[in-house]
Design a protein around this motif. Structure first.
Motif, PDB file in Angstrom:
ATOM      1  N   THR A  58       0.827  -1.211   0.000  1.00 22.41           N
ATOM      2  CA  THR A  58       0.000   0.000   0.000  1.00 22.41           C
ATOM      3  C   THR A  58       0.858   1.256   0.000  1.00 22.41           C
ATOM      4  OG1 THR A  58      -0.271   0.047   2.412  1.00 22.41           O
ATOM      5  CG2 THR A  58      -1.971  -1.092   1.149  1.00 22.41           C
ATOM      6  N   ARG A  77       0.448   4.002  -2.848  1.00 14.66           N
ATOM      7  CA  ARG A  77       0.123   5.391  -2.504  1.00 14.66           C
ATOM      8  C   ARG A  77       1.143   6.367  -3.097  1.00 14.66           C
ATOM      9  NH1 ARG A  77      -3.801   6.308   1.280  1.00 14.66           N
ATOM     10  NH2 ARG A  77      -4.504   4.492   2.446  1.00 14.66           N
ATOM     11  N   ILE A 111       0.362   6.678  -6.744  1.00 19.37           N
ATOM     12  CA  ILE A 111      -0.838   7.497  -6.942  1.00 19.37           C
ATOM     13  C   ILE A 111      -0.489   8.981  -6.850  1.00 19.37           C
ATOM     14  CG2 ILE A 111      -3.035   8.191  -5.875  1.00 19.37           C
ATOM     15  CD1 ILE A 111      -3.381   5.182  -5.109  1.00 19.37           C
ATOM     16  N   LEU A 112       0.278   9.346  -5.833  1.00 22.99           N
ATOM     17  CA  LEU A 112       0.667  10.752  -5.682  1.00 22.99           C
ATOM     18  C   LEU A 112       1.491  11.231  -6.868  1.00 22.99           C
ATOM     19  CD1 LEU A 112       1.470  10.892  -1.867  1.00 22.99           C
ATOM     20  CD2 LEU A 112      -0.475  11.939  -3.065  1.00 22.99           C
ATOM     21  N   CYS A 119      -7.117  13.195  -5.345  1.00 26.01           N
ATOM     22  CA  CYS A 119      -6.697  11.822  -5.047  1.00 26.01           C
ATOM     23  C   CYS A 119      -7.360  11.232  -3.799  1.00 26.01           C
ATOM     24  CB  CYS A 119      -5.188  11.741  -4.922  1.00 26.01           C
ATOM     25  SG  CYS A 119      -4.516  12.711  -3.571  1.00 26.01           S
ATOM     26  N   THR A 161      -9.304   7.916  -4.362  1.00 21.66           N
ATOM     27  CA  THR A 161      -8.351   6.871  -4.734  1.00 21.66           C
ATOM     28  C   THR A 161      -7.558   6.402  -3.526  1.00 21.66           C
ATOM     29  OG1 THR A 161      -8.154   7.904  -6.910  1.00 21.66           O
ATOM     30  CG2 THR A 161      -6.456   6.325  -6.307  1.00 21.66           C
ATOM     31  N   MET A 162      -7.081   7.341  -2.738  1.00 24.36           N
ATOM     32  CA  MET A 162      -6.282   6.990  -1.559  1.00 24.36           C
ATOM     33  C   MET A 162      -7.090   6.229  -0.518  1.00 24.36           C
ATOM     34  SD  MET A 162      -3.236   7.925  -2.015  1.00 24.36           S
ATOM     35  CE  MET A 162      -2.018   9.051  -1.427  1.00 24.36           C
ATOM     36  N   SER A 163      -8.383   6.523  -0.424  1.00 26.11           N
ATOM     37  CA  SER A 163      -9.190   5.865   0.604  1.00 26.11           C
ATOM     38  C   SER A 163      -9.456   4.403   0.286  1.00 26.11           C
ATOM     39  CB  SER A 163     -10.517   6.612   0.795  1.00 26.11           C
ATOM     40  OG  SER A 163     -11.348   6.459  -0.326  1.00 26.11           O
ATOM     41  N   VAL A 185      -7.136   2.295  -1.247  1.00 24.27           N
ATOM     42  CA  VAL A 185      -5.892   1.554  -1.460  1.00 24.27           C
ATOM     43  C   VAL A 185      -5.826   0.277  -0.624  1.00 24.27           C
ATOM     44  CG1 VAL A 185      -3.382   1.645  -1.211  1.00 24.27           C
ATOM     45  CG2 VAL A 185      -4.588   3.540  -2.233  1.00 24.27           C
TER      46      VAL A 185
END
Length: 72
Positions: A15, A19, A22-23, A34, A37-39, A41
């Motif tokens: 994860t 993450r 994603i960033l 984001c 999306t982050m929630s 992962v």
């Protein structure tokens, strides 16, 4: 269902990498938000790497969970 500390650590490490990626994607595109999306992962990581039966190298695997057609 209980998982070993080793499994939990492996998923946590994955994860962290996801993450960061994603960033980087959101930063390079300079668009979007984001948060959603982050929630997700942790959920998606646990499903993809631990719970679902997947083999990306063998898409026709009979026991594969995604894309399986029910017969009956």
């Amino acid at each position: 269902m209980s998982h070993s500390p080793q499994v939990i650590q492996e998923l946590t490490d994955k994860t962290t990498v996801i993450r960061r990626n994603i960033l980087r994607i959101f930063e390079s595109s300079r668009m979007g938000h984001c948060g959603g999306t982050m929630s997700l992962v942790e959920i998606v990581t646990a499903l993809y790497f631990h719970h679902l039966k997947l083999d990306p190298k063998n898409c026709d695997w009979p026991e594969r969970e995604i894309g399986r057609k029910e017969t009956g």
